[in-house]
Enzyme design. Structure first.
Site, mmCIF file in Angstrom:
data_model
loop_
_atom_site.group_PDB
_atom_site.id
_atom_site.type_symbol
_atom_site.label_atom_id
_atom_site.label_comp_id
_atom_site.label_asym_id
_atom_site.label_seq_id
_atom_site.Cartn_x
_atom_site.Cartn_y
_atom_site.Cartn_z
ATOM 1 C CG HIS A 20 34.875 36.292 62.030
ATOM 2 N ND1 HIS A 20 34.189 37.196 62.218
ATOM 3 C CD2 HIS A 20 34.538 35.405 63.051
ATOM 4 C CE1 HIS A 20 33.073 37.462 63.119
ATOM 5 N NE2 HIS A 20 33.267 35.495 63.664
ATOM 6 C CG ASP A 110 34.417 40.873 61.413
ATOM 7 O OD1 ASP A 110 33.997 39.657 60.983
ATOM 8 O OD2 ASP A 110 33.062 40.863 62.201
HETATM 9 O O1 UPG Z 1 37.118 21.343 59.806
HETATM 10 C C1 UPG Z 1 36.885 22.500 59.280
HETATM 11 C C2 UPG Z 1 36.028 23.587 60.047
HETATM 12 C C3 UPG Z 1 35.589 24.286 59.091
HETATM 13 N N1 UPG Z 1 35.833 25.391 58.164
HETATM 14 C C4 UPG Z 1 36.037 25.997 57.465
HETATM 15 O O2 UPG Z 1 35.772 27.221 58.502
HETATM 16 C C5 UPG Z 1 35.018 28.128 58.473
HETATM 17 C C6 UPG Z 1 33.648 28.020 59.250
HETATM 18 O O3 UPG Z 1 33.034 29.136 58.703
HETATM 19 P P1 UPG Z 1 31.509 28.921 59.133
HETATM 20 O O4 UPG Z 1 30.856 27.935 58.754
HETATM 21 O O5 UPG Z 1 30.683 30.748 58.694
HETATM 22 O O6 UPG Z 1 30.902 28.755 60.721
HETATM 23 P P2 UPG Z 1 31.863 29.175 62.194
HETATM 24 O O7 UPG Z 1 33.084 28.950 62.444
HETATM 25 O O8 UPG Z 1 30.821 28.985 63.137
HETATM 26 O O9 UPG Z 1 31.286 31.256 62.295
HETATM 27 C C7 UPG Z 1 31.273 32.332 62.922
HETATM 28 O O10 UPG Z 1 30.982 33.340 61.559
HETATM 29 C C8 UPG Z 1 30.553 33.191 60.816
HETATM 30 C C9 UPG Z 1 30.827 34.307 60.250
HETATM 31 O O11 UPG Z 1 30.324 35.527 60.958
HETATM 32 C C10 UPG Z 1 28.538 33.014 61.564
HETATM 33 O O12 UPG Z 1 28.279 32.715 60.612
HETATM 34 C C11 UPG Z 1 28.811 32.125 62.158
HETATM 35 O O13 UPG Z 1 27.595 32.010 63.399
HETATM 36 C C12 UPG Z 1 30.066 32.017 63.222
HETATM 37 O O14 UPG Z 1 30.054 30.997 64.179
HETATM 38 C C13 UPG Z 1 33.959 27.755 56.771
HETATM 39 O O15 UPG Z 1 34.746 28.521 55.651
HETATM 40 C C14 UPG Z 1 34.898 25.900 56.773
HETATM 41 O O16 UPG Z 1 35.083 25.713 54.838
HETATM 42 C C15 UPG Z 1 37.462 23.611 57.355
HETATM 43 O O17 UPG Z 1 37.870 24.419 56.718
HETATM 44 N N2 UPG Z 1 37.365 22.854 57.984
#
Ligand code: UPG
Length: 459
Positions: A20, A110
């Site tokens: 988020h 959000d």
């Molecule tokens: O080691 C890591 C792990 C993650 N990321 C970043 O973290 C973010 C992760 O976001 P996302 O891929 O959307 O996963 P979640 O953290 O699981 O996101 C939550 O939020 C999203 C947006 O609402 C939803 O689509 C998902 O289902 C929900 O779990 C991204 O920008 C990734 O690039 C990193 O840079 N490094």
């Protein structure tokens, strides 16, 4: 067109969590460049993510630090408990607003913070929903919340295979009950906490505007649907939101700093042939079960691909004994935060096994990397369907969900095949990457952001 001035002040409020905060901070940069003054609400623990931006925009970017409200123990889903706890910030924001010499004209918050619609009415300002999830999943989720009682009555046996067909949504999506977000499956009519969560989700649809991190070529049809659904045109597609400048340092640090292995990781990638490596990451929250981890690592051992497997410390206990040593010549296991966007953009990466968090999907598209989908929860099943069935830029690695485990042999074959030859999905993802790049460089997404800034500055 009215010119925005630094007098136009917005309050931006993200739900806690990388998925988020990262896109909201990317949005902040784009709004600052358009001349707005921004205050970002943030916890002390997350300020390190905002501070580099403040040093670039010291006079127009401010932080409003808050303490995460105590979570009252509850038998409900942790997300409901967390969302409800944020409501305790209502008075804190009102007081800050009332004592501010030049308070914001709108709050951009959000989609999980639906209660900020009521807050905005109380303050006499506008609320704009920021959706870090896509418009397709949002159409489904809002339709489901709208008619959850009727749907539950139809599936009174709670049959996991009960097929839901949402004909009112474009392309009439159909999916089994087990792919419905667990909060809806568990929803209890009349329960105060569930009703509060549902009210918040439905309040999003009555807000003044909605901003989606998506772009027209990807989800235009669902953006149009949402406009019809809410009955107005202040619905924008402003993505994919990425760091404002193509600055390698900013891209490396996006979402937080990574551990000491970093240099080694990129040297390792530099030595690999273009598009020969699979990058595997399940976002910031998901931890694979032991059975899932064994299937994944088993298929990596069976395949011939090079790989980076990102497992976060909490999940590393389920790695099979000796796996890292056996794979040392072919793969890297990283138990830390990695700079995902920088990895995806590396020419050696040709395939991404993803849990289908929306940010990961947009980053995969913006980097032109074919995806194998393994959704787990929430919007991820809808996101996988969009990628595979509608856009044709991915294939399914696993049906997904907490219990589902892929077939080791099939997944190994899928990885090998996906990296060999010019598969249609790889051709299509490159086309989609071009469309995404165009949208954010004087295209539909820059247009939508400009329109938003113009409207908000007229207030
Ligand atoms: O080691 C890591 C792990 C993650 N990321 C970043 O973290 C973010 C992760 O976001 P996302 O891929 O959307 O996963 P979640 O953290 O699981 O996101 C939550 O939020 C999203 C947006 O609402 C939803 O689509 C998902 O289902 C929900 O779990 C991204 O920008 C990734 O690039 C990193 O840079 N490094």
């Amino acid at each position: 067109m009215s010119t925005p001035t630094s007098n136009t002040h917005l309050l931006l409020y993200s739900f806690p969590g990388a998925g988020h905060i990262i896109p909201l901070l990317d949005l902040t940069q784009h709004l600052l460049r358009r001349g707005l003054t921004i205050t970002v609400m943030i916890t002390a623990a997350d300020t390190h993510l905002l501070n580099p931006l403040i040093s670039l925009h010291p006079s127009s970017l401010h932080k409003l630090i808050y303490n995460e409200p105590e979570i009252t123990p509850s038998p409900h889903h942790p997300l409901i408990t967390k969302v409800i706890s944020t409501q305790k910030l209502f008075d804190f924001i009102v007081q800050w607003f009332q004592s501010h010499p030049s308070p914001p004209v709108a709050i951009v918050s959000d989609f999980l913070l639906g209660w900020t619609s009521e807050l905005a009415s109380r303050l006499g300002i506008r609320r704009v929903v920021f959706s870090p999830s896509g418009a397709f999943s949002s159409s489904i989720i809002h339709t489901l919340w709208q008619s959850i009682d009727e749907i539950k009555a139809r599936n009174h046996n709670r049959d996991d295979n009960f097929l839901l067909a949402l004909q009112e949504i474009p392309n009439s999506p159909e999916f089994p009950w087990r792919h419905v977000p667990v909060i809806m499956r568990d929803y209890i009519k009349g329960d105060q906490d569930f009703e509060s969560f549902r009210t918040g989700m439905l309040a999003n649809m009555t807000s003044w505007g909605i901003m989606y991190n998506t772009f027209e070529n990807l989800e235009g049809v669902y953006i149009d649907y949402m406009k019809k659904y809410v009955g107005h045109n202040t619905v924008w597609a402003v993505g994919p939101l990425l760091p404002e400048k193509d600055d390698p340092v900013a891209i490396m640090k996006r979402g937080g700093s990574s551990g000491s292995l970093l240099d080694h990781l990129f040297t390792w990638l530099d030595e690999k042939v273009d598009e020969s490596v699979v990058y595997i990451c399940f976002g910031s929250q998901v931890v694979l079960s032991e059975r899932q981890m064994h299937a994944l690592t088993g298929s990596l051992e069976r395949s011939t691909v090079g790989f980076i497997l990102c497992v976060k410390e909490s999940g590393s206990s389920s790695l099979p004994v000796g796996f890292e040593d056996r794979m040392a010549n072919r793969g890297l296991v990283v138990k830390d935060w990695v700079p995902q966007l920088a990895i995806l953009r590396h020419p050696a990466v040709g395939l991404f096994i993803t849990h289908c968090g929306w940010n990961s999907i947009l980053e995969g598209i913006a980097s032109g990397v074919m995806m194998l989908t393994w959704p787990m929860i929430a919007d991820q099943f809808a996101n996988a369907a969009l990628l595979v069935d509608e856009m044709g830029v991915g294939k399914r690695a696993c049906e997904g969900g907490p219990e589902s485990v892929p077939d080791v042999v099939e997944l190994a074959q899928l990885m090998d095949e996906s990296l060999s030859g010019n598969r249609p999905e790889r051709v299509k993802i490159k086309e989609l990457k071009r469309a995404a790049t165009k949208a954010v460089k004087q295209g539909t997404s820059t247009r939508d952001l400009d329109v938003f800034v113009e409207l908000i500055s007229e207030m």
